[in-house]
Scaffold this motif. Structure first.
Motif, PDB file in Angstrom:
ATOM      1  N   LEU A 492       6.484  -0.383   3.906  1.00 38.45           N
ATOM      2  CA  LEU A 492       6.578  -0.702   5.337  1.00 38.45           C
ATOM      3  C   LEU A 492       5.328  -0.232   6.077  1.00 38.45           C
ATOM      4  O   LEU A 492       4.856  -0.918   7.001  1.00 38.45           O
ATOM      5  CB  LEU A 492       7.820  -0.051   5.933  1.00 38.45           C
ATOM      6  N   ARG A 493       4.799   0.905   5.680  1.00 39.36           N
ATOM      7  CA  ARG A 493       3.566   1.391   6.303  1.00 39.36           C
ATOM      8  C   ARG A 493       2.397   0.464   6.003  1.00 39.36           C
ATOM      9  O   ARG A 493       1.563   0.188   6.866  1.00 39.36           O
ATOM     10  CB  ARG A 493       3.260   2.810   5.799  1.00 39.36           C
ATOM     11  N   ILE A 494       2.354   0.000   4.749  1.00 36.37           N
ATOM     12  CA  ILE A 494       1.264  -0.921   4.375  1.00 36.37           C
ATOM     13  C   ILE A 494       1.364  -2.208   5.184  1.00 36.37           C
ATOM     14  O   ILE A 494       0.359  -2.728   5.700  1.00 36.37           O
ATOM     15  CB  ILE A 494       1.319  -1.217   2.868  1.00 36.37           C
ATOM     16  N   PHE A 495       2.582  -2.747   5.310  1.00 34.08           N
ATOM     17  CA  PHE A 495       2.768  -3.947   6.123  1.00 34.08           C
ATOM     18  C   PHE A 495       2.314  -3.706   7.556  1.00 34.08           C
ATOM     19  O   PHE A 495       1.697  -4.570   8.184  1.00 34.08           O
ATOM     20  CB  PHE A 495       4.243  -4.370   6.119  1.00 34.08           C
ATOM     21  N   VAL A 498      -1.460  -3.608   7.565  1.00 36.02           N
ATOM     22  CA  VAL A 498      -1.983  -4.966   7.408  1.00 36.02           C
ATOM     23  C   VAL A 498      -1.833  -5.752   8.704  1.00 36.02           C
ATOM     24  O   VAL A 498      -2.747  -6.476   9.125  1.00 36.02           O
ATOM     25  CB  VAL A 498      -1.255  -5.685   6.244  1.00 36.02           C
ATOM     26  N   ARG A 499      -0.670  -5.603   9.352  1.00 35.27           N
ATOM     27  CA  ARG A 499      -0.452  -6.307  10.614  1.00 35.27           C
ATOM     28  C   ARG A 499      -1.463  -5.858  11.664  1.00 35.27           C
ATOM     29  O   ARG A 499      -2.052  -6.679  12.379  1.00 35.27           O
ATOM     30  CB  ARG A 499       0.966  -6.043  11.116  1.00 35.27           C
ATOM     31  N   CYS A 500      -1.658  -4.538  11.759  1.00 32.96           N
ATOM     32  CA  CYS A 500      -2.636  -4.011  12.713  1.00 32.96           C
ATOM     33  C   CYS A 500      -4.050  -4.496  12.387  1.00 32.96           C
ATOM     34  O   CYS A 500      -4.836  -4.837  13.295  1.00 32.96           O
ATOM     35  CB  CYS A 500      -2.594  -2.488  12.726  1.00 32.96           C
ATOM     36  N   LEU A 505      -8.556  -8.050  13.546  1.00 33.57           N
ATOM     37  CA  LEU A 505      -9.459  -9.148  13.192  1.00 33.57           C
ATOM     38  C   LEU A 505      -9.329 -10.290  14.190  1.00 33.57           C
ATOM     39  O   LEU A 505     -10.328 -10.941  14.567  1.00 33.57           O
ATOM     40  CB  LEU A 505      -9.143  -9.649  11.781  1.00 33.57           C
ATOM     41  N   GLY A 506      -8.081 -10.553  14.616  1.00 40.37           N
ATOM     42  CA  GLY A 506      -7.853 -11.607  15.607  1.00 40.37           C
ATOM     43  C   GLY A 506      -8.547 -11.294  16.915  1.00 40.37           C
ATOM     44  O   GLY A 506      -9.140 -12.187  17.541  1.00 40.37           O
TER      45      GLY A 506
END
Length: 532
Positions: A492-495, A498-500, A505-506
């Motif tokens: 969950l931390r990795i997700f 990755v989301r952050c 990047l966006g």
């Protein structure tokens, strides 16, 4: 007239108590344990030690019962008659006699470790904590590492070697002062869930027939179901008839209610009272609930029981460690799991007891902290050489703290109580599983309380915690729960990372596009300006 006599008697007792307390406080013992400095006295420490020992004395029989479920050093060679390796799980008389002797050894080993560790805690750390082999690691050895009657991946001897190595590593971590820091690396939700999950696991064991009241048994379609049957299949344990008609279950249920009511009313020693009641009833022969049935094993147990007082030497479990199976992956998984559980469990309980006792300073440290950490780690090493598991500070020490225990004199007296218990091995070895099973369930009740500190509104914390608690009893494995909980937490931390990262990047992309549009707009305006 009578009232005056009672009043004079009370006054005389008060004076005698004061004289005794003053004499002890001025003696070397009083100065060493700092009785006056910590605003305590001998009789107060004695009451505190008695309260703690009475509430934790159940561990002597419960720990021995759980570890004996592994079979200890017993094997198919101890079976009577011409039988195969499967005799160890089929109630063979010879094998059961060997297990009974192992249980007697473990009773003594548990008492010895409790004595040595508690006295060391008092002398070296001057803290009023009672220590003994703790709950959790014993179930891990019996049902995960060695397995019921030796059906697991490791031998009893190798499992003890794992505990010894883990104790050495724990002692090193304590000596280097990194014990508390290691505990803080684990997410709090998983730490709390480990305690709750182990509590559920222990309660699950207490409900089964092998080491408990026999309420739960195997089922071909549902895996587990309600049993408490009068007749069971000796090979599979499945119910053959008389569901919920086993009188031993109903006797155990009465013991559970006695323990529950006593706990509800904050009666000291409630864990003991239920065990004592069920045990006393089970000691009568020729009944449906007797611990001494009319069988060769029952007769042998009864003959040993009739000695009442007797000093038993540890023969089958002392010094049997074997280090030749450390090339197995299961061994290293067990080592890592035990170290992790020790860092979380024993450190956390000791710190909590120090907080309850008011020993913490403004920096969160307490006097004697370094030596206290060393004592329980060394106790684990000593325990493994005698045949038992991790030594820990017991939460039942809080009962002594409530009675006013403030110094190591409390721990010293607790150790002396453990010493006295060594001479009643025949009685302590004759406690049936349906007497100790309810106490295992009650331990689960006490350990599950920590779930209130988990943030259930935060799914990032709640999901790993729930997975940890769920997997321990359902997979019958403490490490599975720990690994599963940490794995889900990391995932969950990795997700989240990755989301952050994608969001960042966006944002960068939008900033670049915006700058390009500004540049393009600027370039588009220049020709018009030049024409003007």
């Amino acid at each position: 007239m009578e009232g005056g006599f009672i009043s004079r008697l009370a006054t005389s007792y008060t004076k005698t108590e004061k004289l005794l307390n003053d004499a002890v406080s001025r003696s070397f013992v009083g100065r060493y344990f700092k009785l006056e400095a910590r605003e305590s006295c001998f009789t107060k420490e004695l009451r505190a030690a008695t309260a703690t020992f009475v509430t934790m004395a159940y561990i002597i029989t419960v720990n021995a019962t759980i570890i004996a479920a592994s079979g200890g050093t017993c094997s198919a060679r101890d079976c009577s008659g011409t039988v195969g390796p499967e005799c160890v799980v089929k109630g063979n008389g010879g094998y059961e006699r060997c297990v009974a002797k192992t249980k007697s050894d473990l009773v003594v080993a548990t008492a010895v470790v409790g004595m040595v560790a508690s006295i060391a805690m008092g002398i070296l750390a001057n803290l009023p904590f009672g220590l003994a082999p703790g709950m959790g690691p014993n179930a891990y050895l019996a049902f995960n590492l060695v397995g019921f009657h030796g059906t697991g991946p490791l031998s009893y001897q190798t499992a003890l070697a794992v505990f010894c190595v883990e104790g050495c590593a724990f002692l090193l971590a304590s000596a280097l002062g990194i014990r508390g820091k290691l505990a803080k690396l684990i997410p709090q939700s998983v730490r709390l869930a480990c305690a709750a999950g182990i509590g559920l696991f222990i309660a699950f064991v207490g409900l089964q027939s092998n080491e408990g009241v026999g309420l739960i048994g195997p089922n071909q379609s549902n895996l587990v179901t309600i049993t408490a049957c009068k007749m069971t299949d000796p090979e599979t344990g499945s119910c053959l008839g008389g569901r919920m008609q086993n009188p031993k279950f109903w006797l155990g249920l009465i013991g559970f209610l006695i323990t529950s009511y006593g706990t509800m009313k904050n009666i000291k020693g409630s864990m003991i009272y239920g065990i004592v009641f069920v045990t006393l009833v089970s000691w009568f022969r020729h009944t449906d609930v007797t611990y001494f049935p009319d069988t060769p094993l029952g007769d042998a147990n009864f003959n040993y029981f009739k000695k009442v007082v007797g000093f038993h030497k540890v023969k089958s479990t002392a010094g049997v460690l074997k280090f030749n199976d450390f090339n197995k992956s299961e061994t290293w998984v067990a080592l890592a799991t035990l170290f992790y559980v020790d860092v979380l469990g024993t450190t956390g309980v000791m710190y909590t007891m120090a907080e309850i006792g008011g020993f913490l300073d403004e920096k969160g440290n307490f006097e004697g902290e370094y030596m206290a950490y060393m004592v329980d780690a060394a106790g684990t090493i000593i325990g493994s050489t005698l045949g038992v598991t991790t030594t820990a500070t017991f939460v039942e020490s809080s009962s002594g703290l409530r009675e006013g225990g403030r110094t190591g004199l409390t721990a010293m007296i607790i150790g002396l109580f453990f010493f006295l218990s060594l001479f009643f091995t025949p009685l302590l070895s004759s406690v049936p599983s349906w007497a100790t099973g309810p106490s295992l369930v009650m331990v689960g009740v006490m350990m599950i309380k920590v779930v209130k500190d988990i943030d259930w509104n935060n799914m990032q914390e709640a999901v790993p915690a729930f997975v940890t608690m769920l997997l321990m009893p359902l997979t019958y494995s403490i490490p599975n729960g720990i690994i599963g909980g940490i794995g889900v937490y990391v995932a969950l931390r990795i997700f989240e990372y990755v989301r952050c990262f994608i969001n960042r990047l966006g944002k960068i992309r939008r900033m670049v596009v915006k700058e390009q549009n500004q540049v393009s707009a600027t370039i588009g305006v220049d020709p018009a300006v030049e024409m003007i």
